[in-house]
Scaffold this motif. Structure first.
Motif, PDB file in Angstrom:
ATOM      1  N   PHE A  82      78.496  78.615  98.884  1.00 37.93           N
ATOM      2  CA  PHE A  82      76.938  78.779  98.460  1.00 37.93           C
ATOM      3  C   PHE A  82      76.461  77.608  98.901  1.00 37.93           C
ATOM      4  CE2 PHE A  82      73.525  78.318  95.330  1.00 37.93           C
ATOM      5  CZ  PHE A  82      72.686  79.094  95.805  1.00 37.93           C
ATOM      6  N   ALA A  88      70.069  78.693 100.593  1.00 37.16           N
ATOM      7  CA  ALA A  88      68.925  78.050 100.051  1.00 37.16           C
ATOM      8  C   ALA A  88      67.692  78.608 100.689  1.00 37.16           C
ATOM      9  CB  ALA A  88      68.961  76.569  99.971  1.00 37.16           C
ATOM     10  N   GLN A  89      67.853  78.801 101.857  1.00 38.29           N
ATOM     11  CA  GLN A  89      66.556  79.413 102.633  1.00 38.29           C
ATOM     12  C   GLN A  89      66.477  81.092 102.218  1.00 38.29           C
ATOM     13  OE1 GLN A  89      64.792  77.884 105.050  1.00 38.29           O
ATOM     14  NE2 GLN A  89      65.850  75.941 104.471  1.00 38.29           N
ATOM     15  N   SER A  95      62.613  84.561  96.844  1.00 37.61           N
ATOM     16  CA  SER A  95      61.995  84.317  95.464  1.00 37.61           C
ATOM     17  C   SER A  95      60.226  84.559  95.781  1.00 37.61           C
ATOM     18  CB  SER A  95      62.115  82.680  95.184  1.00 37.61           C
ATOM     19  OG  SER A  95      61.347  82.143  94.211  1.00 37.61           O
ATOM     20  N   LEU A 105      64.191  86.489  89.321  1.00 33.85           N
ATOM     21  CA  LEU A 105      65.555  86.276  89.908  1.00 33.85           C
ATOM     22  C   LEU A 105      66.925  86.045  89.287  1.00 33.85           C
ATOM     23  CD1 LEU A 105      66.862  86.314  93.046  1.00 33.85           C
ATOM     24  CD2 LEU A 105      66.062  83.910  93.446  1.00 33.85           C
ATOM     25  N   LEU A 107      70.792  84.856  89.891  1.00 30.17           N
ATOM     26  CA  LEU A 107      71.497  84.588  91.093  1.00 30.17           C
ATOM     27  C   LEU A 107      72.877  84.394  90.234  1.00 30.17           C
ATOM     28  CD1 LEU A 107      71.540  83.228  93.724  1.00 30.17           C
ATOM     29  CD2 LEU A 107      71.685  81.096  92.722  1.00 30.17           C
ATOM     30  N   LEU A 109      76.828  84.160  91.632  1.00 34.40           N
ATOM     31  CA  LEU A 109      77.685  83.684  92.543  1.00 34.40           C
ATOM     32  C   LEU A 109      79.211  84.561  91.939  1.00 34.40           C
ATOM     33  CD1 LEU A 109      76.995  79.862  92.910  1.00 34.40           C
ATOM     34  CD2 LEU A 109      75.636  81.709  93.784  1.00 34.40           C
TER      35      LEU A 109
ATOM     36  N   PRO B  79      57.835  74.791  97.864  1.00 34.76           N
ATOM     37  CA  PRO B  79      59.132  75.826  97.730  1.00 34.76           C
ATOM     38  C   PRO B  79      60.325  75.046  98.536  1.00 34.76           C
ATOM     39  CG  PRO B  79      57.414  77.075  98.673  1.00 34.76           C
ATOM     40  CD  PRO B  79      56.964  75.825  98.457  1.00 34.76           C
ATOM     41  N   PHE B  82      63.280  73.154  97.610  1.00 34.80           N
ATOM     42  CA  PHE B  82      64.650  73.843  97.164  1.00 34.80           C
ATOM     43  C   PHE B  82      65.300  73.679  98.359  1.00 34.80           C
ATOM     44  CE2 PHE B  82      67.031  77.478  96.542  1.00 34.80           C
ATOM     45  CZ  PHE B  82      67.726  76.937  95.289  1.00 34.80           C
ATOM     46  N   ALA B  83      64.813  73.698  99.325  1.00 31.55           N
ATOM     47  CA  ALA B  83      65.904  73.459 100.597  1.00 31.55           C
ATOM     48  C   ALA B  83      66.696  72.440 100.711  1.00 31.55           C
ATOM     49  CB  ALA B  83      65.285  73.573 101.831  1.00 31.55           C
ATOM     50  N   ALA B  88      71.909  73.230  95.744  1.00 25.41           N
ATOM     51  CA  ALA B  88      72.665  74.338  95.934  1.00 25.41           C
ATOM     52  C   ALA B  88      73.906  73.594  95.097  1.00 25.41           C
ATOM     53  CB  ALA B  88      73.081  74.503  97.296  1.00 25.41           C
ATOM     54  N   GLN B  89      74.043  72.264  95.133  1.00 24.78           N
ATOM     55  CA  GLN B  89      75.134  72.031  94.448  1.00 24.78           C
ATOM     56  C   GLN B  89      75.151  71.806  92.989  1.00 24.78           C
ATOM     57  OE1 GLN B  89      77.872  70.638  95.749  1.00 24.78           O
ATOM     58  NE2 GLN B  89      77.276  70.898  97.811  1.00 24.78           N
ATOM     59  N   ILE B  91      73.531  74.229  91.530  1.00 28.17           N
ATOM     60  CA  ILE B  91      73.572  75.504  91.103  1.00 28.17           C
ATOM     61  C   ILE B  91      75.230  75.946  91.054  1.00 28.17           C
ATOM     62  CG2 ILE B  91      73.405  78.043  91.813  1.00 28.17           C
ATOM     63  CD1 ILE B  91      70.440  77.040  92.847  1.00 28.17           C
ATOM     64  N   VAL B  92      75.824  75.467  91.926  1.00 30.80           N
ATOM     65  CA  VAL B  92      77.310  75.769  91.833  1.00 30.80           C
ATOM     66  C   VAL B  92      77.681  75.262  90.564  1.00 30.80           C
ATOM     67  CG1 VAL B  92      79.629  75.133  93.094  1.00 30.80           C
ATOM     68  CG2 VAL B  92      77.675  75.744  94.645  1.00 30.80           C
ATOM     69  N   SER B  95      76.485  77.169  87.712  1.00 29.63           N
ATOM     70  CA  SER B  95      76.744  78.885  87.510  1.00 29.63           C
ATOM     71  C   SER B  95      78.294  78.821  86.982  1.00 29.63           C
ATOM     72  CB  SER B  95      76.849  79.295  89.026  1.00 29.63           C
ATOM     73  OG  SER B  95      77.569  80.467  89.195  1.00 29.63           O
ATOM     74  N   LEU B  98      77.981  78.502  83.225  1.00 30.56           N
ATOM     75  CA  LEU B  98      77.255  79.293  82.573  1.00 30.56           C
ATOM     76  C   LEU B  98      78.386  80.509  82.554  1.00 30.56           C
ATOM     77  CD1 LEU B  98      73.631  79.300  84.137  1.00 30.56           C
ATOM     78  CD2 LEU B  98      74.611  78.619  81.709  1.00 30.56           C
ATOM     79  N   LEU B 105      72.459  83.492  85.070  1.00 31.82           N
ATOM     80  CA  LEU B 105      71.495  82.599  85.523  1.00 31.82           C
ATOM     81  C   LEU B 105      70.295  83.200  86.271  1.00 31.82           C
ATOM     82  CD1 LEU B 105      70.925  79.459  86.527  1.00 31.82           C
ATOM     83  CD2 LEU B 105      72.160  79.944  88.585  1.00 31.82           C
ATOM     84  N   LEU B 107      67.041  81.988  88.279  1.00 27.84           N
ATOM     85  CA  LEU B 107      66.473  80.894  89.012  1.00 27.84           C
ATOM     86  C   LEU B 107      64.888  81.093  89.244  1.00 27.84           C
ATOM     87  CD1 LEU B 107      67.110  78.387  90.524  1.00 27.84           C
ATOM     88  CD2 LEU B 107      67.805  79.869  92.543  1.00 27.84           C
ATOM     89  N   LEU B 109      61.821  79.294  90.794  1.00 24.83           N
ATOM     90  CA  LEU B 109      61.070  78.032  91.683  1.00 24.83           C
ATOM     91  C   LEU B 109      59.627  78.235  91.519  1.00 24.83           C
ATOM     92  CD1 LEU B 109      62.914  78.693  95.374  1.00 24.83           C
ATOM     93  CD2 LEU B 109      63.612  77.520  93.109  1.00 24.83           C
ATOM     94  N   VAL B 290      77.255  62.182 108.765  1.00 25.18           N
ATOM     95  CA  VAL B 290      77.168  62.682 110.149  1.00 25.18           C
ATOM     96  C   VAL B 290      76.014  61.739 110.821  1.00 25.18           C
ATOM     97  CG1 VAL B 290      77.681  65.016 109.377  1.00 25.18           C
ATOM     98  CG2 VAL B 290      75.461  64.483 109.765  1.00 25.18           C
TER      99      VAL B 290
END
Lengths: 337, 337
Positions: A82, A88-89, A95, A105, A107, A109, B79, B82-83, B88-89, B91-92, B95, B98, B105, B107, B109, B290
């Motif tokens: 994830f 995320a996109q 959303s 929404l 979510l 996983l 929005p 959120f990208a 994302a981290q 949420i991982v 999640s 939870l 969960l 979500l 935005l 990188v």
DNA sequence: CTCGGAAATGGGAGCGCTCCCAAATGGAAG
DNA sequence: CTTCCATTTGGGAGCGCTCCCATTTCCGAG
């Protein structure tokens, strides 16, 4: 902290009482349904404001048999899948569209066994009005659960095997073909493919696109190899490729991560990109822009994918019967090819 | 498609009927509560299996006044915030925690006006059992709505102003101080700060950490400048900085994006990193690895942030009263300093 | 002034589950 | 064979809202 009376939240009955109407009328006024006189409608509105009333979504859900929520489930044996910015996109797109349809929404996983169990239960219990399913692999344990789901299911990316009734996908084969044709048009004649996971339809379709383009040019495609869509996998596969075929002059990578991996191996083995070997990726994630050299790649409209999935699901929830959708890709030219 | 009878999903009453017990007993058996004889318990289990019964979460929610869901709301006027892989981290981590607490969960935005409206309604309607709130800015329109929320709220990152009752944060000031001290320990004496958004507590705390370290070394800190946490903003701020102070020999960037922007400007103006100017970032996102050169940066435990927020919320939902938490950061040494 | 039909109204039955509480059951103790 | 207490059991009242449907109200036409 002004007044901390343990006051319950007001109910529709209380609103009706204060407005001097029946619960039915209050309900109609709230949902602005017909058959409510102007006077009573206003009385209800006033009472609502005065009491600070907010309808209880749970009670409404029970009565209407609609939860007002759509689930996005991301399957995978590892939660870190994830972390891929791809999702995320998708979420940003989904959303926005769900917001329009007034759906929440959820979510999910589905990485651990426990997570999968919960998704299965969600599917069977009607805990959501519909589900968007992403990254389903062949033999995915969720596959069966999906079939007996108590709600509509939209697939994000076709799963391997027979196409489901509703899905949104990207033109993987077309994009791969275009990428490969471009490589060929550059005069490259020994163009190899770095395959992604072949237990996903995306991985397979991209290889097919590559193969078709090579065959159409009257050349011999390289055989498919099992890949994993990771940077490390791309680097390793490239190393192996170079060992067998030192004269490769073009590489189509099944995604940007693998493309970047290829770039690394190429650099490490002293080859210049694109002079000696041209490389094209797939996805057009941020990494394709910052790599060295920047990666020519197949752009796929990821937010649109999310948006269209959500729209399709909303239509389904609304009782319509939308048709599957395949989104176009387009080649983005940068320095690697 | 075997048998497509429009069969409703079975209810607890039917299970009870089939098992030859009352609804009460069936309910107890299901929630394995006490006061159910072994025999009846088994009868119920058998009936459940035979009927393929799955409890209706909505009905349960109405009766228990618990929705079984926690919301993660990400505030922001755009929005695309959120990208940022950061979320994302989070949420991982959230999640996973939870899942353990058996909460779903949701979500949200909250980017558009409509989105914010929906979040406000969610907050007031009790559509979830609790909320995790991230990226709240000063004067955020959600601030007020949060205060009259009908459920516990955990903040991810303290908001500007008085600390809320429950939050999980990262030691922003400490991390910034450590980063700056390191720069100073390298013998740099003209260390500037690239500020992030100063309408966020993270942006302010990181500047404070920088300033404290510089003052402690008996030097003069650079004044704070309004930043935006973006790569472009970092590049521009660096250009402005260099124009005023061509002799800067160290830069503490409020996050990695800005750090990478600084790297770019530094390169473009012909300075070598770290020889002429040493740069340290904050976040330790993938981009720090990188970049060219790889960025020395302050690592923050993002998944843990999500996890702890979720745990704190679960505790709150469970009626406990957890205490705020501040997670440690640590400096990760790479080539830029 | 009467009638008919359209619009407005409110009563009541759910939606499917939990939980309180009174009643029934089952032993062990006397 | 009672007496009593600890369990187990099931009836029933909600949880807060929607929606069907029988009544009532309102008006313009006749």
């Amino acid at each position: 902290m002004a007044e901390d009376a343990p006051r319950r939240r007001p109910t529709l009955d209380e609103v009706a009482g204060l407005a001097g109407v029946s619960r039915s009328v209050a309900s109609r006024a709230l949902n602005n349904a017909p058959h409510v006189s102007r006077a009573k409608r206003e009385a209800v509105e006033r009472a609502v404001r005065q009491l600070g009333y907010v309808p209880n979504p749970t009670a409404r859900a029970l009565a209407t048999r609609q939860t007002g929520a759509a689930a996005l489930v991301v399957s995978g044996e590892d939660p870190s899948i994830f972390a891929d910015p791809f999702f995320a996109q998708v979420i940003v797109g989904a959303s926005a569209a769900l917001e329009e349809a007034d759906l929440h929404l959820m979510l999910c996983l589905a990485a651990s066994d426990r997570g999968r169990k919960r998704v299965e239960e969600l599917l069977r219990s009607g805990g959501a009005d519909g589900v968007m399913l992403m990254a389903l692999r062949e033999d995915d344990p969720l596959g069966r659960a999906v079939e007996e789901a108590a709600m509509p299911v939209v697939f994000g990316g076709r799963p391997v095997g027979p196409a489901p009734r509703w899905y949104v996908d990207v033109d993987n084969a077309g994009g791969a073909r275009e990428a490969t044709e471009y490589l060929l048009s550059l005069g490259r004649t020994r163009v190899a493919a770095l395959c992604g996971r072949l237990d996903t339809e995306a991985g397979r379709a991209r290889y097919r696109g590559y193969r078709d383009a090579v065959l159409a040019a009257g050349l011999d495609p390289f055989p498919p190899g099992e890949g994993d869509f990771t940077e490390g996998g791309g680097a390793a596969a490239t190393a192996a490729l170079l060992a067998d075929h030192p004269d490769v002059d073009g590489v189509f990578a099944a995604n940007d991560n693998m493309g970047v991996g290829a770039l690394r191996t190429l650099r490490e083995t002293g080859r210049r990109v694109p002079d000696d070997v041209a490389v094209v990726g797939f996805d057009d994630l941020a990494v394709a822009q910052v790599s060295d050299p920047p990666l020519t790649t197949v752009h796929q409209p990821i937010q649109a994918l999310g948006r269209e999935m959500a729209r399709m699901l909303a239509a389904l929830v609304d009782g319509q019967d939308p048709t599957p959708l395949i989104l176009p890709t387009r080649l983005v030219f940068r320095a690697s090819a």
